[in-house]
Design a protein around this motif. Structure first.
Motif, PDB file in Angstrom:
ATOM      1  N   PHE A 127       0.843  -1.203   0.000  1.00 26.06           N
ATOM      2  CA  PHE A 127       0.000   0.000   0.000  1.00 26.06           C
ATOM      3  C   PHE A 127       0.876   1.250   0.000  1.00 26.06           C
ATOM      4  N   TRP A 128       1.859   1.289   0.903  1.00 25.71           N
ATOM      5  CA  TRP A 128       2.710   2.477   1.007  1.00 25.71           C
ATOM      6  C   TRP A 128       3.688   2.585  -0.155  1.00 25.71           C
ATOM      7  N   GLU A 129       4.145   1.455  -0.677  1.00 18.88           N
ATOM      8  CA  GLU A 129       5.040   1.513  -1.841  1.00 18.88           C
ATOM      9  C   GLU A 129       4.294   2.073  -3.043  1.00 18.88           C
ATOM     10  N   ARG A 130       3.073   1.597  -3.283  1.00 16.67           N
ATOM     11  CA  ARG A 130       2.276   2.109  -4.402  1.00 16.67           C
ATOM     12  C   ARG A 130       1.860   3.554  -4.163  1.00 16.67           C
ATOM     13  N   PHE A 131       1.585   3.891  -2.881  1.00 16.61           N
ATOM     14  CA  PHE A 131       1.291   5.287  -2.528  1.00 16.61           C
ATOM     15  C   PHE A 131       2.444   6.182  -2.967  1.00 16.61           C
ATOM     16  N   SER A 132       3.652   5.766  -2.637  1.00 12.90           N
ATOM     17  CA  SER A 132       4.826   6.590  -2.964  1.00 12.90           C
ATOM     18  C   SER A 132       5.049   6.651  -4.469  1.00 12.90           C
ATOM     19  N   TYR A 133       4.920   5.503  -5.159  1.00 15.32           N
ATOM     20  CA  TYR A 133       5.219   5.461  -6.594  1.00 15.32           C
ATOM     21  C   TYR A 133       4.197   6.245  -7.405  1.00 15.32           C
ATOM     22  N   TYR A 134       2.912   5.969  -7.175  1.00 16.80           N
ATOM     23  CA  TYR A 134       1.887   6.630  -7.981  1.00 16.80           C
ATOM     24  C   TYR A 134       1.724   8.104  -7.614  1.00 16.80           C
ATOM     25  N   GLY A 135       2.009   8.453  -6.365  1.00 16.71           N
ATOM     26  CA  GLY A 135       2.000   9.865  -5.999  1.00 16.71           C
ATOM     27  C   GLY A 135       3.102  10.620  -6.708  1.00 16.71           C
TER      28      GLY A 135
ATOM     29  N   ILE B 121      -2.903  -2.450  -3.230  1.00 13.47           N
ATOM     30  CA  ILE B 121      -2.205  -1.757  -4.317  1.00 13.47           C
ATOM     31  C   ILE B 121      -3.049  -0.603  -4.835  1.00 13.47           C
ATOM     32  N   ASN B 122      -4.318  -0.888  -5.105  1.00  8.24           N
ATOM     33  CA  ASN B 122      -5.165   0.133  -5.710  1.00  8.24           C
ATOM     34  C   ASN B 122      -5.584   1.222  -4.733  1.00  8.24           C
ATOM     35  N   LEU B 123      -5.704   0.887  -3.454  1.00  8.88           N
ATOM     36  CA  LEU B 123      -5.996   1.934  -2.464  1.00  8.88           C
ATOM     37  C   LEU B 123      -4.845   2.929  -2.379  1.00  8.88           C
ATOM     38  N   GLY B 124      -3.613   2.417  -2.355  1.00 10.50           N
ATOM     39  CA  GLY B 124      -2.450   3.304  -2.335  1.00 10.50           C
ATOM     40  C   GLY B 124      -2.386   4.159  -3.585  1.00 10.50           C
ATOM     41  N   ALA B 125      -2.645   3.536  -4.753  1.00  9.33           N
ATOM     42  CA  ALA B 125      -2.601   4.259  -6.018  1.00  9.33           C
ATOM     43  C   ALA B 125      -3.735   5.281  -6.127  1.00  9.33           C
ATOM     44  N   PHE B 126      -4.858   5.024  -5.466  1.00  6.54           N
ATOM     45  CA  PHE B 126      -5.989   5.955  -5.502  1.00  6.54           C
ATOM     46  C   PHE B 126      -5.749   7.184  -4.618  1.00  6.54           C
ATOM     47  N   LEU B 127      -5.272   6.956  -3.397  1.00  6.83           N
ATOM     48  CA  LEU B 127      -5.149   8.054  -2.431  1.00  6.83           C
ATOM     49  C   LEU B 127      -3.978   8.995  -2.734  1.00  6.83           C
ATOM     50  N   SER B 128      -2.877   8.436  -3.216  1.00 10.60           N
ATOM     51  CA  SER B 128      -1.665   9.251  -3.314  1.00 10.60           C
ATOM     52  C   SER B 128      -1.767  10.426  -4.291  1.00 10.60           C
ATOM     53  N   PRO B 129      -2.328  10.270  -5.509  1.00 12.51           N
ATOM     54  CA  PRO B 129      -2.423  11.454  -6.366  1.00 12.51           C
ATOM     55  C   PRO B 129      -3.290  12.558  -5.764  1.00 12.51           C
ATOM     56  N   LEU B 130      -4.332  12.172  -4.996  1.00  9.05           N
ATOM     57  CA  LEU B 130      -5.182  13.183  -4.368  1.00  9.05           C
ATOM     58  C   LEU B 130      -4.402  13.990  -3.341  1.00  9.05           C
ATOM     59  N   ILE B 131      -3.629  13.298  -2.510  1.00 12.17           N
ATOM     60  CA  ILE B 131      -2.876  13.971  -1.439  1.00 12.17           C
ATOM     61  C   ILE B 131      -1.656  14.700  -2.002  1.00 12.17           C
ATOM     62  N   ILE B 132      -0.837  13.978  -2.756  1.00 12.56           N
ATOM     63  CA  ILE B 132       0.403  14.574  -3.257  1.00 12.56           C
ATOM     64  C   ILE B 132       0.105  15.632  -4.321  1.00 12.56           C
TER      65      ILE B 132
ATOM     66  N   ALA C  39       7.876  19.292  -1.933  1.00 12.13           N
ATOM     67  CA  ALA C  39       7.084  18.840  -0.786  1.00 12.13           C
ATOM     68  C   ALA C  39       6.285  17.587  -1.158  1.00 12.13           C
ATOM     69  N   GLY C  40       5.757  17.570  -2.387  1.00 13.85           N
ATOM     70  CA  GLY C  40       5.030  16.385  -2.849  1.00 13.85           C
ATOM     71  C   GLY C  40       5.928  15.159  -2.903  1.00 13.85           C
ATOM     72  N   PHE C  41       7.139  15.321  -3.443  1.00 19.09           N
ATOM     73  CA  PHE C  41       8.077  14.195  -3.517  1.00 19.09           C
ATOM     74  C   PHE C  41       8.507  13.747  -2.115  1.00 19.09           C
ATOM     75  N   ALA C  42       8.590  14.698  -1.177  1.00 22.24           N
ATOM     76  CA  ALA C  42       8.964  14.351   0.201  1.00 22.24           C
ATOM     77  C   ALA C  42       7.902  13.455   0.830  1.00 22.24           C
ATOM     78  N   ILE C  43       6.620  13.741   0.537  1.00 23.59           N
ATOM     79  CA  ILE C  43       5.546  12.895   1.063  1.00 23.59           C
ATOM     80  C   ILE C  43       5.648  11.493   0.475  1.00 23.59           C
ATOM     81  N   ALA C  44       6.022  11.400  -0.803  1.00 23.50           N
ATOM     82  CA  ALA C  44       6.225  10.082  -1.423  1.00 23.50           C
ATOM     83  C   ALA C  44       7.331   9.318  -0.698  1.00 23.50           C
TER      84      ALA C  44
END
Length: 497
Positions: free
Chosen positions: A33-41, A165-176, A187-192
């Motif tokens: 979840f967190w890896e996909r969050f970081s990558y897709y963000g 996987i998809n939850l991380g990929a869904f949330l990260s673009p919204l936040i980052i 700052a966006g890359f730092a959150i990733a």
């Protein structure tokens, strides 16, 4: 590995604790979840970072160059999975490969979070490409280690994992995407980077208790002689590359365009060699050769599909930024938010498709027919996005719902092709090349993005109707051709459905 040793690994994993599944699924769910969050963000804002002006926090690259780099980046990520899988099988084991990969990914995001230049961008990409290649294929292998082959929870476990996987990929673009818009790219890359750090923390703190022996073994370790052999080969190749680059770069012979073209060549050549080697191998039976022939048109269809789908993070990302009205219902939309649509639609629709196939039973379309329908939807997704220019011209901003519709249509195709393709690959693969054939399936995405690196150069707002129209029609024509060939392909599949 023997059946006894496999069972020993399964027995070492606590089998109850995460929605009725092994406790280790908690560890791997949140790590991925967190890896996909970081990558897709990161991916959601990276193309903007490359082509935005320096005054807006970007690097100021030419937009077509930025789009080509994004495509090559995606291609290399998929290619590196072959290396990551080999290192896990022969050197590290999947658990350590996963951990080392996560560290490299985090370092890559940290490099992007620091004010830098194009050199820092490429250093970051190198870290993330290698790290993702080590983590992505191996985390799925560890999931498989936790279940015995007869465990009826196995498919459901992978479905839960896929949801992470998809939850991380869904949330990260919204936040980052929001952070990038309000604060800035770094700052966006730092959150990733923080996202990947959280994934590593979850993995380290819970793996011993939750994963037992899963991922700790090396299935086919290198012998002493092989270690010497491969060390020599790696050293020789490294020296040769250093010499070539040392000569060509100062003389202006090795440019970014040359690199993009080389990756494009590799993207096509590597899977072609895979097919030839497997087909000619003495370990491949006549029945398996027939199935390989059946697999070739499916592979080509997959390349065409991913060539369209993956433009969601390049051409359609640029379209969202420059051609779309980013005010809707009184809400200011960040262009990166559109990258959340694909995983959102998958989360919603995947259970519907799974139910539909069960309901249809033997009446469902064959594998080639599903692939042809996937191509049809991919082509339609591009034809839909040319309609705003047809009705309103290229000088007016487009209602964002057009983009939403395009993403929705291509996801219908993805759900027809992606899970079906994974399943078909395991069935059609020659027994002696089962793992390599799975790598070949992922190389269809690498080939697609290598091709995209050339295609995206032809896009600009003035010719967008022709660009979307030609590619969309080509996909639909290939779809119809594949549909007509489906009965013949089914014959070559030798009883596989």
């Amino acid at each position: 590995m023997s059946t006894m040793n496999k069972q020993k690994i399964v027995d070492s994993v606590p089998q109850k604790g995460f929605f009725g599944h092994p406790k280790g699924l908690f560890t791997l769910f949140f790590t991925e979840f967190w890896e996909r969050f970081s990558y897709y963000g990161m991916r959601a804002i990276l193309v903007y970072y490359m082509y935005y002006e320096v005054s807006k926090g970007g690097l100021g690259l030419d937009e077509k160059t930025a789009l080509a780099i994004m495509s090559i980046y995606g291609s290399l990520v998929y290619m590196s999975g072959v290396i990551g899988g080999w290192l896990a099988d022969r050197v590290f084991g999947t658990s350590r490969a996963l951990f080392y990969g996560g560290i490299l990914i985090m370092l890559g995001h940290i490099a992007l979070s620091l004010p830098g230049n194009v050199t820092m961008l490429f250093i970051s990409m190198a870290f993330i490409v290698i790290g993702t290649g080590m983590l992505k294929p191996n985390v799925s292998s560890v999931v498989g280690d936790m279940y015995s082959p007869q465990d009826t929870r196995r498919d459901a476990g992978f479905s839960i994992f896929y949801m992470g996987i998809n939850l991380g990929a869904f949330l990260s673009p919204l936040i980052i995407g929001k952070v990038q818009k309000d604060v800035g790219f770094h700052a966006g890359f730092a959150i990733a980077a923080v996202g990947m750090l959280l994934g590593l923390i979850v993995f380290v703190l819970t793996k011993k208790k939750n994963l037992g022996l899963a991922g700790t073994y090396v299935p086919n370790p290198l012998s002493s002689a092989e270690k010497k052999k491969y060390t020599g080969i790696i050293a020789a190749v490294t020296v040769l590359l250093a010499v070539i680059l040392g000569i060509t770069i100062p003389n202006g012979m090795f440019t970014l365009n040359v690199f993009i073209n080389l990756v494009g060549i590799f993207g096509i050549t590597i899977p072609t060699l895979y097919f030839i080697i497997m087909y000619k191998s003495k370990k491949t039976t006549d029945v398996e050769r027939s199935r390989l022939i059946a697999y070739i048109p499916l592979f080509i269809a997959s390349v065409m599909f991913w060539a369209i789908q993956e433009q969601g993070s390049t051409i359609l990302a640029s379209y969202a930024d420059k051609r779309t009205d980013l005010t809707f219902a009184g809400i200011e939309i960040a262009p990166a938010w559109f990258q959340s649509l694909n995983p959102l639609f998958i989360i919603v629709l995947a259970p519907v498709f799974a139910w539909m196939w069960v309901k249809m039973g033997n009446r469902q379309p064959s594998v080639p027919q599903k692939f042809s329908l996937a191509l049809l939807f991919a082509g339609l997704s591009f034809l839909v996005i040319l309609l705003p220019a047809y009705f309103g011209g290229t000088d007016t901003l487009v209602n964002p719902l057009w983009l939403v519709l395009s993403y929705f249509i291509v996801v219908l195709g993805e759900l027809l092709l992606s899970p079906v393709g994974l399943s078909a690959t395991t069935k059609l693969a020659p027994a002696a090349f089962s793992a390599q054939t799975m790598s070949l399936w992922f190389l269809s995405s690498a080939a697609a993005q290598a091709i995209n690196a050339q295609l995206v150069r032809f896009y600009n707002p003035e010719n967008e109707m022709m660009y979307f129209g030609v590619i969309g029609v080509a996909a639909i024509v290939l779809s119809l051709f594949l549909f007509m060939l489906a009965p013949r392909i089914q014959v070559f599949m030798k009883g596989i459905k």
